[in-house]
Every structure is written in structure tokens, then in C-alpha cells.
Design a protein around this motif. Structure first.
Motif, PDB file in Angstrom:
ATOM      1  N   ASN A 132      -0.126  30.051  42.836  1.00 35.57           N
ATOM      2  CA  ASN A 132       1.156  29.952  42.137  1.00 35.57           C
ATOM      3  C   ASN A 132       1.194  28.809  41.136  1.00 35.57           C
ATOM      4  N   LYS A 133       0.366  27.804  41.328  1.00 37.29           N
ATOM      5  CA  LYS A 133       0.383  26.641  40.431  1.00 37.29           C
ATOM      6  C   LYS A 133      -0.034  26.995  39.009  1.00 37.29           C
ATOM      7  N   TYR A 134      -0.850  28.019  38.849  1.00 42.24           N
ATOM      8  CA  TYR A 134      -1.207  28.458  37.495  1.00 42.24           C
ATOM      9  C   TYR A 134       0.025  28.976  36.755  1.00 42.24           C
ATOM     10  N   PHE A 135       0.893  29.645  37.474  1.00 38.62           N
ATOM     11  CA  PHE A 135       2.103  30.190  36.855  1.00 38.62           C
ATOM     12  C   PHE A 135       3.115  29.091  36.536  1.00 38.62           C
ATOM     13  N   THR A 136       3.318  28.206  37.493  1.00 39.74           N
ATOM     14  CA  THR A 136       4.427  27.256  37.350  1.00 39.74           C
ATOM     15  C   THR A 136       4.134  26.149  36.346  1.00 39.74           C
ATOM     16  N   VAL A 142       7.957  33.167  38.854  1.00 40.56           N
ATOM     17  CA  VAL A 142       7.158  33.657  39.974  1.00 40.56           C
ATOM     18  C   VAL A 142       7.935  34.717  40.742  1.00 40.56           C
ATOM     19  N   ALA A 143       7.332  35.887  40.894  1.00 43.31           N
ATOM     20  CA  ALA A 143       7.961  36.966  41.652  1.00 43.31           C
ATOM     21  C   ALA A 143       7.802  36.707  43.150  1.00 43.31           C
ATOM     22  N   MET A 169       3.900  43.799  50.057  1.00 45.31           N
ATOM     23  CA  MET A 169       3.291  44.118  48.763  1.00 45.31           C
ATOM     24  C   MET A 169       4.165  45.080  47.962  1.00 45.31           C
ATOM     25  N   ARG A 170       4.681  46.091  48.628  1.00 46.53           N
ATOM     26  CA  ARG A 170       5.531  47.065  47.926  1.00 46.53           C
ATOM     27  C   ARG A 170       6.814  46.410  47.431  1.00 46.53           C
ATOM     28  N   ASN A 171       7.396  45.577  48.256  1.00 51.39           N
ATOM     29  CA  ASN A 171       8.611  44.876  47.841  1.00 51.39           C
ATOM     30  C   ASN A 171       8.334  43.883  46.715  1.00 51.39           C
ATOM     31  N   LEU A 172       7.152  43.277  46.764  1.00 54.37           N
ATOM     32  CA  LEU A 172       6.757  42.362  45.686  1.00 54.37           C
ATOM     33  C   LEU A 172       6.671  43.095  44.359  1.00 54.37           C
ATOM     34  N   ALA A 173       6.055  44.261  44.357  1.00 53.39           N
ATOM     35  CA  ALA A 173       5.939  45.038  43.124  1.00 53.39           C
ATOM     36  C   ALA A 173       7.313  45.471  42.612  1.00 53.39           C
ATOM     37  N   ALA A 174       8.202  45.850  43.519  1.00 51.33           N
ATOM     38  CA  ALA A 174       9.563  46.245  43.112  1.00 51.33           C
ATOM     39  C   ALA A 174      10.315  45.059  42.515  1.00 51.33           C
ATOM     40  N   SER A 175      10.209  43.900  43.154  1.00 43.89           N
ATOM     41  CA  SER A 175      10.876  42.697  42.641  1.00 43.89           C
ATOM     42  C   SER A 175      10.300  42.278  41.298  1.00 43.89           C
ATOM     43  N   MET A 176       8.990  42.379  41.183  1.00 44.25           N
ATOM     44  CA  MET A 176       8.332  42.002  39.925  1.00 44.25           C
ATOM     45  C   MET A 176       8.769  42.915  38.791  1.00 44.25           C
TER      46      MET A 176
END
Length: 205
Positions: A132-136, A142-143, A169-176
Motif C-alpha cells: 500500500n505504501k506505493y499507492f499512498t 486505496v481501495a 477479493m470479490r468485494n474489493l473488486a466491487a469497491s474498486m
């Protein structure tokens, strides 16, 4: 919408791939274009801090990193998935990310990032934080999901038994997907935030 997915596992059909497939299924259902690039089985050396990318706009080592840069630039979101080694991501993936984020000079602000860690047992949280540090540091939202983004399994396809992890994983993709769409609408109506740049302070006086 486009999502670039980096598979940091050296195994082409391991548990990391299984986790990614759960996300791809949701993205496809939502009409989000995806591209999965297998990084973990490539020969990727680390950054040598030569500074050539400042002049060339690309890494001096012409390998998968330079191939990924235009794909990353064109994407609305980036998923980085890795197996866990000693409570850390695969070293090949880390070398790739170090060079990809540092040598590519396009604006990454408001591209959505998501990290995924896959382990037999422990180390997922540390790996999740590491990725996550690459994103922040890059202005990338961050999703998140309904649990930390991790899946468990040791033997090939054993992660298929981790019902909670695959649901995550499925919820992560939906949130993203929702977050990318929301940012696209916000960009259209309000533009992206104007951020202050180029103030670098060392801790030595």
C-alpha cells in the motif's frame, strides 16, 4: 474503466492467480477492462539509483518495467498481488514496483490502488502494508474491502477453500469499481485537487 493487475507470484497458476481471478470476474461483470501481467516469474533487477530516468523518462534497464509504464499510465486502477515471503512481498515484485513508480513520471494522482497478499498462514498484514505504501506516496486512493485484502492457501488451488478470503477479493473488486467510477465523475465535475509539488526537505542541517 481499465485496471492493470500485477501478479507477483512466480507460479503461473498458484493461489495468487486464484485470488486475482475472483477480482477479474467482478470487473468483467461490471464492464471494467482488465489486463493481468505476470511479474513474479520475470528476471527483474533492483533499482541502482543511477538517476537516468530523470533524463530519459524511462528506466535504463529495458525490461518489463518499461513495458508496464504505458499500461499503468492508461489504467484507472492498479492491483498488485503477491505471495508472502518472510512477511514481505516477493522480491521480484518489489524490484519491479520500485523501478516502475520511480522511473515513470506521469501523474498517478487519483488512480485507484489495491494490494492483495496471499499466504499459507502469517505475514499477510505486513505484506499488505508494504504494498500500500506505493499507492499512498503517489496520491493514489486505496481501495478497501470487508476484511484486509488477504487470501490463505499453501498447496496449489488450496485458496479455493478460503471462502472468506475469496469473498474479500470479490468485494474489493466491487469497491474498486465504485471508487474508480466516482473519481471519474468527480474529475469531470470538479477536476482533480491541485497539489503542491517539489518541496523536498532533508533531515540533516
Amino acid at each position: 474503466m481499465k485496471v492493470l493487475i500485477l501478479n507477483g507470484s512466480p507460479r503461473p497458476n498458484g493461489n495468487t492467480s486464484l485470488a486475482i481471478k475472483e477480482m477479474v470476474g467482478v470487473f468483467e461483470r461490471e464492464g471494467v477492462e482488465t489486463e493481468v501481467v505476470h511479474v513474479g516469474n520475470k528476471d527483474v533487477r533492483g533499482c541502482i539509483a543511477c538517476g537516468s530516468c530523470y533524463e530519459k523518462g524511462r528506466c535504463v534497464f529495458d525490461d518489463i518495467v518499461n513495458e508496464l509504464a504505458p499500461k499503468f499510465e492508461a489504467a484507472d486502477g492498479l492491483v498488485v498481488a503477491s505471495p508472502v515471503y518472510y512477511a514481505s512481498a516477493n522480491a521480484t515484485l518489489i524490484a519491479c514496483l520500485d523501478r516502475l513508480f520511480y522511473s515513470s513520471h506521469f501523474d498517478k494522482t487519483m488512480k485507484v490502488g489495491a494490494a492483495v497478499a496471499v499466504a499459507r498462514r502469517g505475514g499477510c498484514s505486513a505484506t499488505f502494508d508494504e504494498l500500500n505504501k506505493y499507492f499512498t506516496i503517489s496520491g493514489m486512493p486505496v481501495a478497501s474491502s470487508t476484511y484486509w485484502n488477504s487470501v490463505h492457501g499453501a498447496l496449489p488451488n488450496e485458496a479455493a477453500q478460503d471462502g472468506e478470503g475469496l469473498r474479500t477479493m470479490r468485494n474489493l473488486a466491487a469497491s474498486m469499481t465504485f471508487l474508480m467510477r466516482s473519481i471519474a465523475l468527480g474529475r469531470e465535475k470538479y477536476g482533480i485537487p491541485e497539489l503542491e509539488r517539489d518541496v523536498f526537505t532533508n533531515f540533516i542541517r
